[in-house]
Enzyme design. Structure first.
Site, PDB file in Angstrom:
ATOM      1  CE  LYS A 181      -0.224  -0.285   5.069  1.00  0.00           C
ATOM      2  NZ  LYS A 181      -0.849  -0.581   6.263  1.00  0.00           N
ATOM      3  CE1 TYR A 202      10.734  32.246   4.929  1.00  0.00           C
ATOM      4  CE2 TYR A 202      10.981  29.857   4.294  1.00  0.00           C
ATOM      5  CZ  TYR A 202      10.597  31.196   4.067  1.00  0.00           C
ATOM      6  OH  TYR A 202      10.267  31.512   2.700  1.00  0.00           O
TER       7      TYR A 202
HETATM    8  C1  LIG Z   1      -0.427  -1.521   6.868  1.00  0.00           C
HETATM    9  C2  LIG Z   1      -0.931  -2.865   7.441  1.00  0.00           C
HETATM   10  C3  LIG Z   1       0.059  -4.072   7.649  1.00  0.00           C
HETATM   11  C4  LIG Z   1       1.632  -3.959   7.546  1.00  0.00           C
HETATM   12  O1  LIG Z   1       1.978  -3.499   8.851  1.00  0.00           O
HETATM   13  P1  LIG Z   1       3.586  -3.222   9.020  1.00  0.00           P
HETATM   14  O2  LIG Z   1       3.615  -2.989  10.499  1.00  0.00           O
HETATM   15  O3  LIG Z   1       4.151  -2.334   8.326  1.00  0.00           O
HETATM   16  O4  LIG Z   1       4.394  -4.668   8.840  1.00  0.00           O
HETATM   17  C5  LIG Z   1      -0.430  -5.168   7.889  1.00  0.00           C
HETATM   18  N1  LIG Z   1      -1.811  -5.450   7.971  1.00  0.00           N
HETATM   19  C6  LIG Z   1      -2.766  -4.194   7.681  1.00  0.00           C
HETATM   20  C7  LIG Z   1      -4.201  -4.628   7.701  1.00  0.00           C
HETATM   21  C8  LIG Z   1      -2.308  -3.019   7.232  1.00  0.00           C
HETATM   22  O5  LIG Z   1      -2.968  -2.102   7.034  1.00  0.00           O
END
Ligand SMILES: *Cc1c(COP(=O)(O)O)cnc(C)c1O
Length: 379
Positions: free
Chosen positions: A35, A265
């Site tokens: 993702k 800044y």
């Molecule tokens: C993002 C996600 C993961 C992965 O989690 P990590 O801590 O990056 O391994 C696994 N399951 C779901 C449902 C997620 O949204």
């Protein structure tokens, strides 16, 4: 070659090696979580290398991420687990995308899309075992009553849930979530539904809790070579994984300044001695956190810390009076840390955040460059 002022270098060999290491650790099939553009590393190249290295499933949040994988020719099973009511479920079903189902509303829409398509939808039932975010909780009993009559429209391929505190070994909430998961699995069995795969573990649980592995583990951050929590679980090195992302940028210019010169800044910081400052051609529009203080860049074997506030397209570092750096030179913003450069963990700490956010926030205006999986190792 085209000129670049900044780039993300993704070591696909490191990702392949991490997938193999995690697979061995888990002892069950791996779902590669890709993702958010593969945590900023690039959706399609990462998905391909993860599958080549032995991951059997891919997981994404959004339907458009899953469709982009299909459009690029990826045939592996894909779960999309954040597909809200109103989504184009018909296209998802037609494209053989497994769907996470977390509410009655979503379930109704999937059932009618399946009927319309005259094709069974493949679903993974998400249950809320204590994270109190996604998944069935108050609607659970009603859902079970409905599900029992829907075998023509949906195939329950999986049951899954997500840990809230898997990165805290020994934390009682983990045992509670695990128990609740088993109970909700029994509820399904009682109505005659036995999903092929049960999945609960993220990276942290994959690394430290074999009792939560079930039939599949969903590994995200560890596949990119980053520790889910450096304090609680140890560094990438100690976990046997290799950070895959290096971020580097050019120096826009170098200038000499006197001690007590205010920088940037708000004149947040002043120089503490006569020194050379480097202006790095990246800023918060590129994903460098504006609040970052205590990280910096690495040049010629030496760290140079940020001085002053990060601006939109640039930030300033204190190179030290004797630096030989010049405008146009490459500097490393973060990398695996093998040479002493700052890491994504360091940038997370410097920004009151975590490595996850550092790698996922690098803007799309920074090109991704790939080191092929055949050349494993550091840059
Ligand atoms: C993002 C996600 C993961 C992965 O989690 P990590 O801590 O990056 O391994 C696994 N399951 C779901 C449902 C997620 O949204």
């Amino acid at each position: 070659m085209t000129f670049r002022r900044a780039e993300v270098i993704v070591d696909l060999g490191a990702i392949a090696s991490n997938v193999r290491a995690l697979k061995e650790k888990a002892g069950v099939p791996i779902l590669a979580v890709v993702k958010a553009d593969a945590y900023g590393h690039g959706l399609v190249p990462v998905a391909r290398v993860a599958i080549d290295a032995g991951a059997q499933w891919l997981g994404v949040a959004l339907l458009e991420e899953a469709l982009a994988l299909r459009e690029s020719g990826v045939r592996a099973p894909i779960i999309a687990w954040l597909v809200p009511p109103g989504s184009d479920f018909a296209t998802a079903i037609a494209s053989d995308i497994d769907l996470g189902v977390a509410s009655l509303e979503i379930f109704y829409e999937i059932c009618s899309a399946a009927q319309h398509m005259k094709k069974r939808a493949r679903i993974h039932v998400e249950v809320d075992t204590g994270m109190t975010r996604g998944g069935f909780l108050s609607e659970w009993e009603t859902f079970l009553d409905l599900l029992v009559n829907e075998s023509e429209r949906v195939e329950v391929v999986g049951l899954f849930s997500h840990f809230a505190r898997a990165d805290e070994p020994g934390q009682p909430q983990n045992a509670i979530q695990l128990k609740r998961f088993t109970e909700m699995s029994d509820d399904l069995n009682r109505i005659g539904i036995e999903p092929e795969i049960h999945h609960l573990s993220n990276s942290a649980a994959t690394l430290i809790d074999a009792s939560a592995h079930f039939d599949l583990v969903r590994t995200g951050i560890a596949m990119y070579g980053l520790s889910p929590d450096r304090e609680n679980l140890g560094s990438s090195d100690s976990l046997g994984i290799m950070p895959a992302m290096t971020l580097r940028a050019r120096l826009h210019l170098v200038k000499e300044v006197l001690s007590d010169t205010p920088v940037g800044y708000g004149a947040l910081t002043s120089t503490s001695s006569n020194t050379k400052l480097g202006v790095v051609a990246m800023g918060y529009a590129d994903g460098i956190p504006r609040i970052a203080q205590g990280a910096g860049i690495f040049y010629n074997g030496k760290r140079a810390p940020i001085i002053g506030r990060v601006s939109m397209d640039q930030f300033v570092v204190d190179l030290g009076a004797h630096s030989t750096a010049q405008g146009g030179d490459w500097v490393t913003v973060f990398g695996p840390g093998y040479e002493g450069e700052y890491t994504a963990d360091d940038w997370g700490t410097a920004s009151s955040s975590i490595n996850y956010e550092i790698v996922t926030r690098i803007a799309s205006r920074v090109p991704r460059i790939y080191k092929p999986a055949t050349t494993i190792g550091a840059l």
